[in-house]
Every structure is written in structure tokens, then in C-alpha cells.
Design a protein around this motif. Structure first.
Motif, short mmCIF file in Angstrom:
data_model
loop_
_atom_site.label_atom_id
_atom_site.label_comp_id
_atom_site.label_asym_id
_atom_site.label_seq_id
_atom_site.Cartn_x
_atom_site.Cartn_y
_atom_site.Cartn_z
N GLN A 1 0.87 -1.38 0.26
CA GLN A 1 -0.13 0.05 -0.15
C GLN A 1 0.81 1.08 0.12
O GLN A 1 0.45 2.28 -0.50
CB GLN A 1 -0.90 0.00 1.32
CG GLN A 1 -2.06 -1.21 1.08
CD GLN A 1 -2.92 -1.11 2.23
OE1 GLN A 1 -2.67 -0.50 3.43
NE2 GLN A 1 -3.80 -2.04 2.43
N GLU A 2 2.14 1.43 0.56
CA GLU A 2 2.86 2.12 0.59
C GLU A 2 4.15 2.14 0.06
O GLU A 2 5.15 1.80 0.92
CB GLU A 2 3.16 2.95 2.18
CG GLU A 2 1.70 3.36 2.76
CD GLU A 2 2.01 3.86 4.15
OE1 GLU A 2 2.30 4.88 4.47
OE2 GLU A 2 1.87 2.85 5.02
N PRO A 3 4.32 1.93 -1.03
CA PRO A 3 5.52 1.63 -1.89
C PRO A 3 6.96 2.23 -1.49
O PRO A 3 7.89 1.72 -1.36
CB PRO A 3 5.33 2.01 -3.41
CG PRO A 3 4.03 2.02 -3.72
CD PRO A 3 3.30 2.39 -2.13
N GLN A 4 6.69 3.53 -0.96
CA GLN A 4 7.91 4.53 -0.51
C GLN A 4 8.51 3.93 0.73
O GLN A 4 9.51 3.98 0.96
CB GLN A 4 7.48 5.88 -0.47
CG GLN A 4 6.60 6.20 0.53
CD GLN A 4 5.07 6.03 0.48
OE1 GLN A 4 4.72 5.41 -0.48
NE2 GLN A 4 4.42 6.42 1.42
N LYS A 5 7.60 3.04 1.44
CA LYS A 5 8.01 2.28 2.76
C LYS A 5 8.56 0.68 2.24
O LYS A 5 8.26 0.01 3.39
CB LYS A 5 7.08 2.20 3.75
CG LYS A 5 6.91 4.10 4.09
CD LYS A 5 5.63 3.72 5.45
CE LYS A 5 5.62 5.27 5.73
NZ LYS A 5 4.49 5.41 6.76
N ALA A 6 8.84 0.45 1.17
CA ALA A 6 9.16 -0.93 0.90
C ALA A 6 10.53 -1.36 1.79
O ALA A 6 10.33 -2.64 2.20
CB ALA A 6 9.56 -0.94 -0.67
N GLY A 7 11.36 -0.51 2.18
CA GLY A 7 12.27 -0.75 2.99
C GLY A 7 12.02 -1.30 4.36
O GLY A 7 12.40 -2.30 4.93
N SER A 8 10.90 -0.81 5.03
CA SER A 8 10.36 -1.17 6.11
C SER A 8 9.67 -2.40 6.03
O SER A 8 9.84 -3.36 6.84
CB SER A 8 9.36 -0.04 6.73
OG SER A 8 10.00 1.14 6.95
N TRP A 9 8.80 -2.65 5.18
CA TRP A 9 8.39 -4.06 4.83
C TRP A 9 9.16 -4.99 4.58
O TRP A 9 9.04 -6.17 5.36
CB TRP A 9 7.39 -3.78 3.36
CG TRP A 9 6.50 -4.73 3.20
CD1 TRP A 9 5.08 -4.85 3.51
CD2 TRP A 9 6.65 -6.19 2.62
NE1 TRP A 9 4.61 -6.41 3.00
CE2 TRP A 9 5.75 -6.83 2.46
CE3 TRP A 9 8.06 -6.81 2.02
CZ2 TRP A 9 5.48 -8.22 2.01
CZ3 TRP A 9 7.89 -8.33 1.73
CH2 TRP A 9 6.87 -8.73 1.43
N LEU A 10 10.43 -4.63 3.86
CA LEU A 10 11.35 -5.78 3.73
C LEU A 10 12.08 -5.99 5.14
O LEU A 10 12.32 -7.16 5.22
CB LEU A 10 12.30 -5.42 2.82
CG LEU A 10 11.85 -5.45 1.14
CD1 LEU A 10 13.02 -4.44 0.53
CD2 LEU A 10 12.05 -6.97 0.80
N ALA A 11 12.30 -5.04 5.87
CA ALA A 11 13.13 -5.34 7.20
C ALA A 11 12.06 -6.24 8.01
O ALA A 11 12.45 -7.06 8.82
CB ALA A 11 13.36 -3.90 7.67
N THR A 12 10.75 -5.81 8.21
CA THR A 12 9.94 -6.35 9.02
C THR A 12 9.56 -8.01 8.47
O THR A 12 9.66 -8.80 9.24
CB THR A 12 8.52 -5.72 8.98
OG1 THR A 12 8.68 -4.55 9.40
CG2 THR A 12 7.39 -6.52 9.67
N THR A 13 9.49 -8.00 7.16
CA THR A 13 9.61 -9.34 6.87
C THR A 13 10.88 -10.17 7.06
O THR A 13 10.72 -11.33 7.42
CB THR A 13 9.26 -9.50 5.19
OG1 THR A 13 7.91 -8.57 5.00
CG2 THR A 13 9.03 -10.67 4.58
N ALA A 14 12.00 -9.54 7.01
CA ALA A 14 13.18 -10.20 7.12
C ALA A 14 13.04 -10.61 8.74
O ALA A 14 13.76 -12.04 8.90
CB ALA A 14 14.51 -9.49 6.86
N ARG A 15 12.78 -10.00 9.48
CA ARG A 15 12.70 -10.19 11.06
C ARG A 15 11.69 -11.44 11.29
O ARG A 15 12.19 -12.35 11.89
CB ARG A 15 12.08 -8.93 11.65
CG ARG A 15 12.18 -9.20 13.41
CD ARG A 15 11.73 -7.73 14.00
NE ARG A 15 11.56 -8.10 15.32
CZ ARG A 15 10.38 -8.54 15.87
NH1 ARG A 15 9.18 -8.48 15.30
NH2 ARG A 15 10.35 -8.66 17.09
N HIS A 16 10.52 -11.38 10.50
CA HIS A 16 9.56 -12.44 10.84
C HIS A 16 10.06 -13.78 10.28
O HIS A 16 9.80 -14.62 10.90
CB HIS A 16 8.30 -12.24 10.12
CG HIS A 16 7.47 -11.02 10.90
ND1 HIS A 16 6.34 -11.17 11.22
CD2 HIS A 16 7.90 -9.94 11.38
CE1 HIS A 16 5.95 -10.07 12.04
NE2 HIS A 16 6.64 -9.02 11.81
#
Length: 191
Positions: A65-80
């Protein structure tokens, strides 16, 4: 990598632009690796998590939903994904030595084994508290510190490009972030 650039690259990748996908992977890989390595997985497990994170990103690319926050999405997914691997490893004891269970303990006395186990548990708790307090830092500090602990460490120019922070501001910001983390840990007596 600037958030606006990330957002534009994500949108281009959604539209099928292979160069945009490659730029996303190259620009955000240090972030993914830093999160994965923070969980101290084996090399094989770390590579597996890294690949899974990018696979999940590709699966969900059009739904972010917020493509500019893809880094946060990736970091969260990496953590999970890292935590999933850690949880699954607790159930397994892997060895390539079939006689391992038949060996006499080389750990010394039962008392020493208990002391070692208590020390390991205390260290594990300290690390858990450190990461708990780390997660309470602001987004900017968490992103910066995660990128800076990547291995191999990125240059300040790479950090600047990835996070949109002026090269001359990285050191002072890092210092402030570490002071905040230390203060949080001291306040809670976590170290």
C-alpha cells in the motif's frame, strides 16, 4: 536510497521493469542482510531467509500500500522470517556425528553445566532486551543502525544514498541513536 526513489522503483517493478527490480534488490539488500544477520542464523539459514524475503516481496509487490516504505516492509519481513527459522530450529538438533549422543559429557561437573546454562540464559536475556529496546527507537535510528551493522559495512556514501541522509550527518546521527539506546538500556537496567 531515498523513499521517493524506492516508491517509484516499486511502481516500475510492478509494471514489469526488470531494471527497477534489480535496482530495488541492489539498493535494499544491505538492509535485508543486516536484519537477517542480526538474528545470528547460520550461513545456510541466513541465505534461505534472504531468498524467502525477496520471494515474499515479489509475491506482494503489487499489493504494497505504501511503496515508498518498501524498506520497512522488507525489514519487517526479514525479522519475521528469521524468527520463524529460529523457532523451527529449537525443535531440531542437527548433527553429522551419529555417535554424538553416546559420548560422555566433556562439560565437566553438573554444577558447572548449570552455571554455564544460567550464564547463557542471562546473556540471551541481555540480547533479547537489547533488541527489544532497539525496536523502541525511532524508525530513522533503527534504519540507520541496521544498515551500519551490515556485513560488510557499507560506506557512508552508500548509507547516504540508501537512507537519504547527508554523509556528514551520518556519524553524529549514529552517535545520538547509540546514546538513546544506551540511555534506554540504562534506564531499565538491561545491561
Amino acid at each position: 536510497m531515498d523513499r521517493a526513489d524506492v516508491g517509484a522503483l516499486v511502481q516500475s517493478a510492478v509494471d514489469g521493469d526488470g531494471a527497477a527490480w534489480k535496482a530495488l534488490v541492489e539498493g535494499l539488500s544491505p538492509l535485508v542482510w543486516s536484519v537477517v544477520r542480526a538474528h545470528r542464523l547460520s550461513d545456510a539459514d541466513a541465505h534461505e531467509v534472504y531468498q524467502t524475503v525477496w520471494f515474499r516481496f515479489a509475491q506482494h509487490l503489487g499489493r504494497i500500500q505504501e511503496p515508498q516504505k518498501a524498506g520497512s516492509w522488507l525489514a519487517t519481513t526479514a525479522r519475521h522470517e528469521s524468527l520463524k527459522v529460529i523457532k523451527s530450529l529449537r525443535r531440531l538438533t542437527l548433527t553429522d556425528d551419529p555417535q554424538l549422543l553416546d559420548r560422555v559429557s566433556e562439560d565437566g561437573t553438573p554444577e558447572q553445566s548449570l552455571l554455564d546454562a544460567e550464564e547463557a540464559a542471562a546473556e540471551s536475556e541481555r540480547v533479547r532486551r537489547l533488541w527489544q529496546e532497539f525496536e523502541e527507537l525511532g524508525d530513522r535510528c533503527r534504519q540507520l543502525l541496521r544498515v551500519l551493522i551490515a556485513s560488510p559495512p557499507p560506506s557512508y556514501q552508500e548509507v547516504s544514498a540508501a537512507l537519504g541522509i547527508a554523509v556528514g550527518s551520518i556519524g553524529p546521527l549514529r552517535q545520538r541513536c547509540l546514546r538513546r539506546l544506551r540511555a534506554r538500556l540504562d534506564k531499565r537496567g538491561a545491561l
